[in-house]
Design a protein around this motif. Structure first.
Motif, mmCIF file in Angstrom:
data_model
loop_
_atom_site.group_PDB
_atom_site.id
_atom_site.type_symbol
_atom_site.label_atom_id
_atom_site.label_comp_id
_atom_site.label_asym_id
_atom_site.label_seq_id
_atom_site.Cartn_x
_atom_site.Cartn_y
_atom_site.Cartn_z
ATOM 1 N N SER A 26 0.854 -1.193 0.000
ATOM 2 C CA SER A 26 0.000 0.000 0.000
ATOM 3 C C SER A 26 0.886 1.238 0.000
ATOM 4 N N ILE A 27 0.254 2.406 0.040
ATOM 5 C CA ILE A 27 1.040 3.621 0.235
ATOM 6 C C ILE A 27 1.600 3.549 1.652
ATOM 7 N N PRO A 28 2.740 4.202 1.901
ATOM 8 C CA PRO A 28 3.295 4.158 3.256
ATOM 9 C C PRO A 28 2.389 4.883 4.252
ATOM 10 N N TYR A 29 2.327 4.367 5.469
ATOM 11 C CA TYR A 29 1.509 5.041 6.483
ATOM 12 C C TYR A 29 2.318 5.501 7.678
ATOM 13 N N GLU A 72 9.885 3.052 5.361
ATOM 14 C CA GLU A 72 8.457 3.308 5.356
ATOM 15 C C GLU A 72 7.645 2.048 5.593
ATOM 16 N N ALA A 91 4.284 -0.095 5.364
ATOM 17 C CA ALA A 91 3.107 -0.176 4.494
ATOM 18 C C ALA A 91 2.434 -1.528 4.692
ATOM 19 N N ASP A 108 -6.707 -0.961 -3.526
ATOM 20 C CA ASP A 108 -7.344 0.334 -3.753
ATOM 21 C C ASP A 108 -8.155 0.774 -2.536
ATOM 22 N N ASN A 118 -5.705 1.793 0.166
ATOM 23 C CA ASN A 118 -5.052 3.066 -0.139
ATOM 24 C C ASN A 118 -5.986 4.258 0.032
ATOM 25 N N GLU A 132 -5.057 7.043 2.748
ATOM 26 C CA GLU A 132 -4.880 8.413 2.257
ATOM 27 C C GLU A 132 -5.736 9.372 3.083
#
Ligand code: GLN
Length: 255
Positions: free
Chosen positions: A114-117, A218, A220, A232, A235, A239
């Protein structure tokens, strides 16, 4: 409410195995979101008597709960060794690995991230009165170093610093090697910053940082390759939580 979730979680244990393969293929019909983790990584995941989900608690558990809610699914947690998480994602035993897992080239070969959190780094946990370890390089002077098997710290100590094998101790849990620093068997443990700080505080040890040697990494969430539907959904929610400050708020509660 908590009890209800607990009961449901218990009932679903048997179901997890049977729906596992489907979940791995990104079937949206399943009403459970199965998270795999290694619950020995405070403050991201740990066990306690009254956790957020059954005995499980931590930043990752709180984030995963939000993800499950946004997908209208029930969060089910499978606790396993960190080393087994990627294979479990690949085979569909779990839908996602949420385990303070750092995005790495090597891991991208077997899973999608995923995007980094969250951003972390590595630190060295040493005895409170230690005076001869100031930088990562100092570990090369015959120091006895502990790491957790398969963690970032393991590859730094083994590959980057190239410490002699006989001086490396690998454990399955950070708390075990940190214990060895406490009782003098090891000089240092290289481990993720937040976990290192939490463990050092608990055990009367101190943390040494070395921003030059230890890069930012990072965290994720890992899902099966090609599971774009789940990725999706993850993410989108991540986000939103990053923008709204929700993740920071969750992290504050555990730090
Ligand atoms: N961030 C480290 C890694 O991905 C450690 C993660 C963990 O211990 N749960 O290797």
């Amino acid at each position: 409410m908590k009890k209800g979730i607990l009961k449901l979680a218990a009932l679903s244990v048997a179901a997890v195995l049977s729906v596992g393969l489907m979940a791995g293929c990104g079937e949206g019909s399943d009403d459970k979101l199965v998270m795999g983790t290694n619950a020995a990584f405070e403050p991201f995941e740990f066990t306690t008597t009254e956790g957020l989900v059954g005995e499980f608690d931590g930043i990752d558990v709180a984030i995963a709960l939000e993800l499950a809610k946004s997908m209208d699914k029930e969060l089910v947690i499978e606790d396993m060794e960190f080393d087994g998480l990627l294979a479990s994602v690949q085979t569909g035993k779990i839908d996602m690995a949420v385990a303070g897992m750092t995005i790495k080239e090597e891991r991208l070969k077997s899973v999608d991230f995923s995007i980094p959190y969250y951003t972390a780094t590595q630190v060295m946990v040493v005895a409170a009165d230690n005076t001869d370890i100031a930088k990562a390089e100092d570990l090369k002077n015959g120091k006895k170093v502990g790491v957790v098997l398969g963690y970032t710290g393991d590859s730094i100590v083994t590959d980057d610093l190239a410490i002699a094998e006989e001086n490396i101790t690998r454990a399955n849990r950070g708390v075990d090697v940190v214990q060895d620093v406490k009782n003098g068997k090891l000089d240092a443990v290289v481990i993720d910053s937040y976990t290192g700080k939490a463990l050092a505080e608990k055990n009367g040890l101190k943390v040494i940082e070395d921003a030059e040697a230890f890069e930012a990494e990072e965290y994720a969430i890992a899902v099966a390759k090609g599971n774009t539907e789940l990725l999706d959904a993850i993410n989108t929610k991540l986000e939103e939580m990053l923008t709204s400050g929700k993740i920071e708020e969750i992290a504050q509660q555990y730090n």
